[in-house]
Write an enzyme that holds these catalytic residues in place. Structure first.
Site, mmCIF file in Angstrom:
data_model
loop_
_atom_site.group_PDB
_atom_site.id
_atom_site.type_symbol
_atom_site.label_atom_id
_atom_site.label_comp_id
_atom_site.label_asym_id
_atom_site.label_seq_id
_atom_site.Cartn_x
_atom_site.Cartn_y
_atom_site.Cartn_z
ATOM 1 N N TRP A 1 0.839 -1.191 0.000
ATOM 2 C CA TRP A 1 0.000 0.000 0.000
ATOM 3 C C TRP A 1 0.883 1.252 0.000
ATOM 4 O O TRP A 1 1.850 1.342 0.756
ATOM 5 C CB TRP A 1 -0.915 -0.007 1.234
ATOM 6 C CG TRP A 1 -1.711 1.256 1.347
ATOM 7 C CD1 TRP A 1 -2.854 1.570 0.681
ATOM 8 C CD2 TRP A 1 -1.385 2.396 2.159
ATOM 9 N NE1 TRP A 1 -3.266 2.834 1.026
ATOM 10 C CE2 TRP A 1 -2.393 3.365 1.922
ATOM 11 C CE3 TRP A 1 -0.353 2.695 3.041
ATOM 12 C CZ2 TRP A 1 -2.396 4.605 2.569
ATOM 13 C CZ3 TRP A 1 -0.348 3.929 3.678
ATOM 14 C CH2 TRP A 1 -1.366 4.864 3.440
ATOM 15 N N ARG B 1 -10.198 -2.118 8.923
ATOM 16 C CA ARG B 1 -10.765 -0.782 8.685
ATOM 17 C C ARG B 1 -12.222 -0.729 9.161
ATOM 18 O O ARG B 1 -13.074 -0.067 8.571
ATOM 19 C CB ARG B 1 -10.659 -0.385 7.213
ATOM 20 C CG ARG B 1 -10.740 1.135 6.973
ATOM 21 C CD ARG B 1 -10.457 1.484 5.522
ATOM 22 N NE ARG B 1 -10.514 2.926 5.288
ATOM 23 C CZ ARG B 1 -11.553 3.548 4.729
ATOM 24 N NH1 ARG B 1 -12.597 2.862 4.334
ATOM 25 N NH2 ARG B 1 -11.532 4.858 4.549
ATOM 26 N N LYS C 1 -16.406 6.675 -8.273
ATOM 27 C CA LYS C 1 -15.130 6.124 -7.793
ATOM 28 C C LYS C 1 -15.468 4.904 -6.945
ATOM 29 O O LYS C 1 -16.003 5.020 -5.845
ATOM 30 C CB LYS C 1 -14.369 7.164 -6.972
ATOM 31 C CG LYS C 1 -12.985 6.723 -6.515
ATOM 32 C CD LYS C 1 -12.312 7.815 -5.694
ATOM 33 C CE LYS C 1 -10.920 7.420 -5.227
ATOM 34 N NZ LYS C 1 -9.942 7.463 -6.318
ATOM 35 N N TRP C 2 -15.152 3.710 -7.439
ATOM 36 C CA TRP C 2 -15.555 2.435 -6.834
ATOM 37 C C TRP C 2 -14.365 1.888 -6.054
ATOM 38 O O TRP C 2 -13.388 1.445 -6.623
ATOM 39 C CB TRP C 2 -15.968 1.472 -7.939
ATOM 40 C CG TRP C 2 -16.585 0.179 -7.502
ATOM 41 C CD1 TRP C 2 -16.007 -0.797 -6.760
ATOM 42 C CD2 TRP C 2 -17.898 -0.287 -7.833
ATOM 43 N NE1 TRP C 2 -16.868 -1.849 -6.587
ATOM 44 C CE2 TRP C 2 -18.043 -1.563 -7.242
ATOM 45 C CE3 TRP C 2 -18.958 0.237 -8.569
ATOM 46 C CZ2 TRP C 2 -19.214 -2.309 -7.376
ATOM 47 C CZ3 TRP C 2 -20.117 -0.514 -8.695
ATOM 48 C CH2 TRP C 2 -20.248 -1.767 -8.104
ATOM 49 N N ASP C 3 -14.486 1.885 -4.721
ATOM 50 C CA ASP C 3 -13.365 1.528 -3.865
ATOM 51 C C ASP C 3 -13.533 0.125 -3.293
ATOM 52 O O ASP C 3 -14.625 -0.472 -3.329
ATOM 53 C CB ASP C 3 -13.240 2.551 -2.723
ATOM 54 C CG ASP C 3 -11.790 2.805 -2.332
ATOM 55 O OD1 ASP C 3 -10.942 1.931 -2.580
ATOM 56 O OD2 ASP C 3 -11.510 3.875 -1.765
ATOM 57 N N ASN D 1 -11.568 -1.516 0.131
ATOM 58 C CA ASN D 1 -10.554 -1.119 1.106
ATOM 59 C C ASN D 1 -10.128 -2.192 2.104
ATOM 60 O O ASN D 1 -9.599 -1.847 3.161
ATOM 61 C CB ASN D 1 -11.039 0.115 1.875
ATOM 62 C CG ASN D 1 -10.697 1.401 1.150
ATOM 63 O OD1 ASN D 1 -9.602 1.560 0.635
ATOM 64 N ND2 ASN D 1 -11.641 2.316 1.088
ATOM 65 N N ASP E 1 -2.722 5.482 -3.253
ATOM 66 C CA ASP E 1 -3.118 6.476 -2.257
ATOM 67 C C ASP E 1 -1.979 7.445 -1.947
ATOM 68 O O ASP E 1 -2.183 8.463 -1.284
ATOM 69 C CB ASP E 1 -3.553 5.786 -0.958
ATOM 70 C CG ASP E 1 -4.993 5.284 -1.027
ATOM 71 O OD1 ASP E 1 -5.709 5.663 -1.961
ATOM 72 O OD2 ASP E 1 -5.386 4.510 -0.134
#
Length: 691
Positions: free
Chosen positions: A168, A410, A443-445, A447, A513
């Protein structure tokens, strides 16, 4: 183009510069014959006359020579296909027939009702390969492993393996090392493509950026995957890859059911790594990326400016400033829905927060449109917070193992998208959302990774690994069909889901990111090995970079770094000075002028980001653009000249540097000197052919 020998046992696929050939022996053994510079059918027939070596107890003549090795029989290499029935494991297939339709070649085999079809298609100089396994019998068949392809390289000494690794915020780092005996395995067991490796490898013996043969392979799959590169005992090299990380079970096929693998694409190039990359880029723009001929707009994203503390008026204040500097797409990121005031709640409840958006998203979207911009939103449909209305109503909709703790990463769990009721819920939620307001962009995330990948009550729970991805693809396809004007971006905590599969359904990807402009140079350098600038989203954010490393960088350097792909802005514009806004306006305007060349031109990596001067060049028709960055400079050390590429060496080009004439008429063989000086500076050079 497919050429077939008269006996119907040699097939030759050819592109503009390369060919790929395979051969079915009299014993019905399917052998790889050739992959390299373009040849004629007669050449392939001559190659097929070479006999196989004989069998002996410790080696198999098939190993390293078969086109698609299956499990069973006299084979010891990693099988691409492993099948288990109630009676036995392995495959003893028999050739049935071949078919050609348009530019596709299909080879059909059968093993007591288990039908295996190998698919081939040449697109430019990229060979697409995939496999279909169908259960035509009366009993169930378990696919332990069904890879998309096995690629066989010519006999050479000193193969080197290039791959993209990372984590990441440090994705797509290019590394090259000698290939040694045994297997090198990369992949993801996380349920998505992963930050750790992109599903791409390249092999060469002595190639540079501009010269030498390069063989590359890329897998189009957005779930767990595996690519194994093996140097066998006789030095032969094979590359096998497909969906799934291990051989614990992929799918259970009942009578009448089938499974089609993702595409595993491959190419050969004799123009070095640069030529290989340009071939990959052209292939994706022509055959993979939706609406690739359209320019991607300059966007503003609110995340780094606001995090979760958002409101309609605050977003509108940012939108006004974004419009003023020339932004074309305004995106409201996380925090607009449900009880979403932190990452602890709200995922799964895809309705606007009534306190923040009392009349929904439409009033804000209308005002954004009134400012001359498109409107976009952030979603993370495959996830759910335990603190959400969705989870309270349907706690069984997540992936979990009975009797085990449900692991939260998360503060969220993964929805079991393989379930039809979950698929229908998400369709209804997202379709309603996109119908309730004039949304132009999503915006398709994604996580977090899979951890407790269980499905209580399902007879074959392992199928969720494959069916989650197939359901994701189907949902994206359905939404795109119902809302054709909406563009989609793939994001997974940055670059955690980037591959040819998701790129066939999305318009761009969030590269990382990490928005630090210096770190981004290495990330973008690796990304460009396989994917084009047309899909590579990059933002200009605040300095110091408080989100990650605290580094200070000039606005100039931040913009030129982000202009190497699809330009975006993510800083808090309400805190930028009038001078910064005025400078930003100039950079955005400059990007719009060079955008057709950057997003659709051919990329040449002039100098890698290894310290000192680094640069990339884009060429389209009569125009070229050079982006250059001076990462460091020793006192008294001159900045080296850039040797340009992809231009006519007999022509002169007018050159302008960041808006002013600097270099005049330049001949290609003279190279190009920039006005760079000082630490972390950057420049944009525009060239146009004269006369």
């Amino acid at each position: 183009m497919v050429d077939i020998a008269e006996d119907g046992r040699i097939w030759l696929l050819s592109g503009p510069t390369s060919s790929y050939a395979l051969h079915l022996t009299d014993a019905d053994e399917l052998l790889h014959l050739y992959w390299g510079p373009r040849i004629a059918l007669a050449d392939a027939q001559a190659l097929a006359e070479d006999p196989l070596p004989g069998y002996w107890p410790f080696e198999s003549p098939l190993d390293g020579r078969e086109e698609y090795p299956v499990e069973g029989g006299p084979r010891f290499v990693r099988p691409a296909l492993s099948v288990r029935t109630e009676e036995r494991r392995g495959t003893e297939w028999r050739f049935q027939a071949y078919e050609t339709e348009a530019d596709e070649l299909r080879l059909r085999f059968d093993d007591d009702g288990v039908a295996v079809t190998l698919h081939y298609r040449m697109r430019g100089d990229v060979v697409e390969r995939w496999v279909t396994v169908a259960n035509g019998g009366d009993a169930r068949v378990e696919l332990m492993r069904a890879d998309a392809a096995t690629w066989t390289l010519p006999d050479r000494d000193g193969w080197r393996l290039s791959q993209l690794h990372g984590r990441w915020a440090a994705e797509s780092r290019l590394t090259t090392a000698p290939l040694t005996y045994g297997e090198k395995v990369i992949g993801s067991r996380r349920g998505h493509t992963g930050h750790q490796h992109l599903p791409w490898v390249a092999l060469d013996t002595d190639a540079t950026e501009e010269h030498g043969e390069v063989y590359g392979c890329a897998l189009g799959w957005s779930g767990s995957w595996r690519i194994a590169v093996a140097q066998l005992p006789d030095a032969r090299v094979q590359i096998t890859g497909g969906a799934g990380y291990d051989d614990s079970g992929l799918l259970l096929l009942h009578p009448g059911e089938s499974y089609t693998t993702p595409v595993f694409a491959g190419l050969w190039s004799d123009g070095g790594f640069g030529s290989a990359s340009r071939t990959w880029h052209a292939y994706q723009r022509a055959y993979v990326i939706p609406d690739a001929e359209r320019d991607r707009p300059v966007l503003f994203n609110s995340w780094e400016a606001t995090n979760f503390a958002i409101s309609e008026e605050q977003q509108l204040a940012l939108a006004r400033r974004a419009a003023d500097i020339g932004v074309e797409l305004f995106v409201v990121d996380d925090g607009w829905f449900g009880a979403r005031t932190s990452d602890r709640a709200g995922l799964g409840d895809w309705t606007p927060n009534p306190d923040r958006f009392p009349q929904g998203l439409k009033p804000l979207a209308d005002r954004v449109h009134g400012l001359g911009m498109q409107f976009g939103i952030w979603v993370e449909p495959e996830m759910v917070n335990p603190d959400s209305d969705l989870y309270r109503a349907h706690p069984d909709w997540v992936q979990y193992q009975p009797g085990r703790k449900r692991t939260e990463l998360r503060n969220q769990l993964v929805l079991n998208l393989a379930r039809e009721d979950v698929q229908e819920y998400l369709w209804e939620q997202l379709d309603t959302l996109l119908s309730s307001a004039p949304v132009d962009y999503v915006k398709w995330d994604f996580n977090r990774c899979f951890t407790d990948a269980g499905w209580p009550g399902e007879p074959y729970p392992q199928r969720l690994w494959v069916d989650h991805v197939r359901a994701l693809y189907a949902l994206l396809d359905r939404l795109r069909a119902a809302h054709p004007s909406v563009a989609f971006e793939s994001c997974s905590g940055g670059g955690g889901r980037i591959d040819l599969g998701v790129l066939s359904r999305t318009d761009q990807v969030w590269t990382s990111d990490n928005t630090d402009p210096l770190d981004r140079l290495a990330i973008q350098h690796g990304f460009s090995q396989i994917h084009p600038a047309r899909v590579m989203a990059a933002w200009v954010t605040d300095s110091p970079n408080t989100q990650l490393n605290g580094r200070v960088s000039t606005l100039r350097f931040r913009f030129v770094s982000a202009m190497a792909g699809v330009l975006g802005v993510g800083g808090d514009l309400t805190e930028w000075t009038e001078e910064e806004l005025a400078e930003s306006r100039q950079w955005v305007q400059l990007y719009k002028e060079i955008r057709p060349v950057v997003q659709h031109g051919e990329l040449h990596r002039l100098r890698p980001p290894a310290g000192g001067l680094s640069a990339v060049q884009y060429v389209r028709g009569e125009d070229a653009v050079v982006l250059a960055w001076l990462q460091s400079q020793s006192y008294g050390e001159p900045v080296p000249a850039l040797r340009l590429r992809g231009l006519d060496p007999t022509a002169s080009y007018e050159c302008r540097e960041t808006g002013q004439v600097h270099c005049g008429a330049v001949l290609l063989h003279h190279g190009l000197r920039t006005g760079l000086k000082g630490d972390l500076d950057a420049t944009v050079l525009r060239l146009r052919r004269m006369g």
